[in-house]
Design an enzyme around this catalytic site. Structure first.
Site, mmCIF file in Angstrom:
data_model
loop_
_atom_site.group_PDB
_atom_site.id
_atom_site.type_symbol
_atom_site.label_atom_id
_atom_site.label_comp_id
_atom_site.label_asym_id
_atom_site.label_seq_id
_atom_site.Cartn_x
_atom_site.Cartn_y
_atom_site.Cartn_z
ATOM 1 N N SER A 1 35.019 30.254 42.793
ATOM 2 C CA SER A 1 35.694 31.509 43.150
ATOM 3 C C SER A 1 36.030 31.461 44.640
ATOM 4 O O SER A 1 36.705 30.539 45.070
ATOM 5 C CB SER A 1 34.826 32.714 42.781
ATOM 6 O OG SER A 1 35.527 33.913 42.997
ATOM 7 N N THR A 2 35.517 32.401 45.415
ATOM 8 C CA THR A 2 35.869 32.481 46.838
ATOM 9 C C THR A 2 35.540 31.177 47.562
ATOM 10 O O THR A 2 34.409 30.706 47.521
ATOM 11 C CB THR A 2 35.112 33.640 47.516
ATOM 12 O OG1 THR A 2 35.267 34.814 46.719
ATOM 13 C CG2 THR A 2 35.654 33.892 48.915
ATOM 14 N N HIS B 1 38.845 31.426 40.062
ATOM 15 C CA HIS B 1 39.320 32.810 40.003
ATOM 16 C C HIS B 1 40.608 32.938 40.815
ATOM 17 O O HIS B 1 40.597 32.737 42.032
ATOM 18 C CB HIS B 1 38.265 33.769 40.577
ATOM 19 C CG HIS B 1 37.005 33.826 39.767
ATOM 20 N ND1 HIS B 1 35.819 34.268 40.287
ATOM 21 C CD2 HIS B 1 36.752 33.501 38.473
ATOM 22 C CE1 HIS B 1 34.881 34.214 39.339
ATOM 23 N NE2 HIS B 1 35.427 33.743 38.241
ATOM 24 N N MET C 1 31.654 34.251 44.911
ATOM 25 C CA MET C 1 30.885 35.497 44.917
ATOM 26 C C MET C 1 30.543 35.908 43.490
ATOM 27 O O MET C 1 31.346 35.721 42.582
ATOM 28 C CB MET C 1 31.712 36.600 45.588
ATOM 29 C CG MET C 1 30.945 37.868 45.871
ATOM 30 S SD MET C 1 29.765 37.601 47.209
ATOM 31 C CE MET C 1 29.101 39.246 47.404
ATOM 32 N N ASP D 1 29.484 34.900 37.854
ATOM 33 C CA ASP D 1 30.287 34.405 36.742
ATOM 34 C C ASP D 1 29.964 32.940 36.440
ATOM 35 O O ASP D 1 30.003 32.093 37.330
ATOM 36 C CB ASP D 1 31.781 34.560 37.061
ATOM 37 C CG ASP D 1 32.667 34.218 35.876
ATOM 38 O OD1 ASP D 1 32.272 34.519 34.734
ATOM 39 O OD2 ASP D 1 33.751 33.645 36.088
#
Length: 365
Positions: free
Chosen positions: A177-178, A203, A296, A299
């Site tokens: 993600s991030t 993401h 973050m 998930d």
């Protein structure tokens, strides 16, 4: 001392500056301490106010947002959230911004700006909160358009035979993600041309994964593309979940097949790492390798444990090399990690293990 996250908004549109300031100031834990209509004004404001986070428009007068970001990350690294227009050029420029060190981005609508930004308010403030705690590093000057290079301290893997006849069975699953776009790049550029197939969920909203895949395809020895529903998953290829869809795996005889559909968000994400990893546990089992990178939230953590229980071998990025140590921390907490490694050691460790598996003629290590 204020405990609020102090934000400077940089955008050439007075309407966008006003809307972003209003969205930020509605939050109890943050405040907009200044707005600037171009990077030269922003430079002085950052020097004077020392904000925790800045939001930065991609295209602005006097100095392009990307040029400004490059200088900022070399001279005064700080958390930046890019505000990008949802266009093909906007997507390409956003990839460049993430490469230069921006923590994340928000795609602003091309029409209905006021309503559109207000609808994005939750996403905007969530990303500002993440940026405020992100580990931001000084950008190192490098030519990312040149020949494949890992951009880290580990050398790129030579394009030699890796798995031979085992390569159609093995499958590598990556979730991020991030901070993940650059972390994924660092892993993929080290994989040799005959790598097992790689499936990836990062993401990302619709419209941006096409540019992400194209950029990686130009840097890697393997072929990188967006996943297409129903296609066979082939060795020497990496498949990225298209933004705004769910991506999982199915079997057709001896082959792995991509399933890309309009499934509901899982853990608030679409695409979701949980969806991909859960299918890997069910479909690939002991032939899977899991990799959890920076991001973050949680998930994919539970599904990565399912992968491990099904016999996969899993690598998790360590805290020191993560932009945000959320998803990796949760994966470790779920007991999903076989090895926790710095980012630049993940691909070499995986390659060594794959070569060892070849030498041991199918015996699991």
């Amino acid at each position: 001392m204020s405990s609020k996250i102090r934000v400077v908004v940089v955008d050439d549109s007075a309407l966008v500056r006003s809307l972003l300031a209003e969205i930020i100031n509605r939050q109890r834990d943050m405040e907009c301490i200044g707005t600037a209509n171009d990077p030269l004004v922003a430079r002085e404001m950052i020097r004077e106010l020392n904000p925790d986070v800045i939001t930065l428009d991609v295209e602005m007068p006097r100095m392009d947002g990307i040029d400004f970001l490059g200088r900022l990350m070399r001279l005064r690294p700080m958390p930046v959230v890019m505000i990008s227009t949802l266009t093909e050029r906007g997507a390409e420029v956003t990839m460049k911004a993430l490469e230069l060190g921006a923590v994340d981005f928000v795609a602003k609508p091309r029409v209905g700006l006021a309503n559109g930004l207000n609808e994005l308010a939750t996403q905007i403030v969530d990303k500002i909160r993440v940026a405020a705690v992100a580990q931001v590093r000084r950008a190192a000057p490098r030519d990312v358009t040149s020949s494949p290079s890992p951009g880290g301290s580990a050398p790129a893997a030579p394009a030699t035979t890796l798995l031979g006849r085992l390569s159609t069975e093995k499958l590598i699953c990556i979730g991020a993600s991030t901070g993940g776009t650059e972390a994924i790049r660092e892993v993929l550029v080290q994989m040799p041309a005959d790598s097992p197939a790689i499936v990836i969920t990062q993401h990302m909203p619709p419209g941006f994964t096409t540019s992400f895949a194209a950029r990686l395809n130009g840097l890697c020895q393997i072929t990188v593309k967006e996943a297409v529903n129903g296609e066979r998953i082939l060795p020497g290829h990496a498949y990225i979940a298209p933004g705004g869809t769910q991506f999982h795996l199915a079997r057709s005889g001896a082959n792995y097949v991509a399933v890309v559909d309009d499934g509901a968000p899982v853990n608030r994400h679409k695409p979701s790492v949980e969806v991909l990893f859960k299918s890997a546990a069910a479909v690939v089992g002991r032939n899977a390798f899991g990799i959890m990178l920076t991001g973050m939230g949680n998930d994919g953590a539970a599904a990565m444990r399912e992968m491990k229980d099904a016999g996969s071998y899993n690598y998790v990025q360590d805290e020191a090399s993560c932009i945000v140590f959320g998803m990796p921390r949760e994966a470790i907490a779920h007991g999903a990690a076989d090895e926790v490694l710095p980012l630049n050691q993940i691909a070499p460790a995986l390659i060594a293990r794959l070569r060892g598996a070849t030498e041991r003629l199918h015996h699991r290590i």
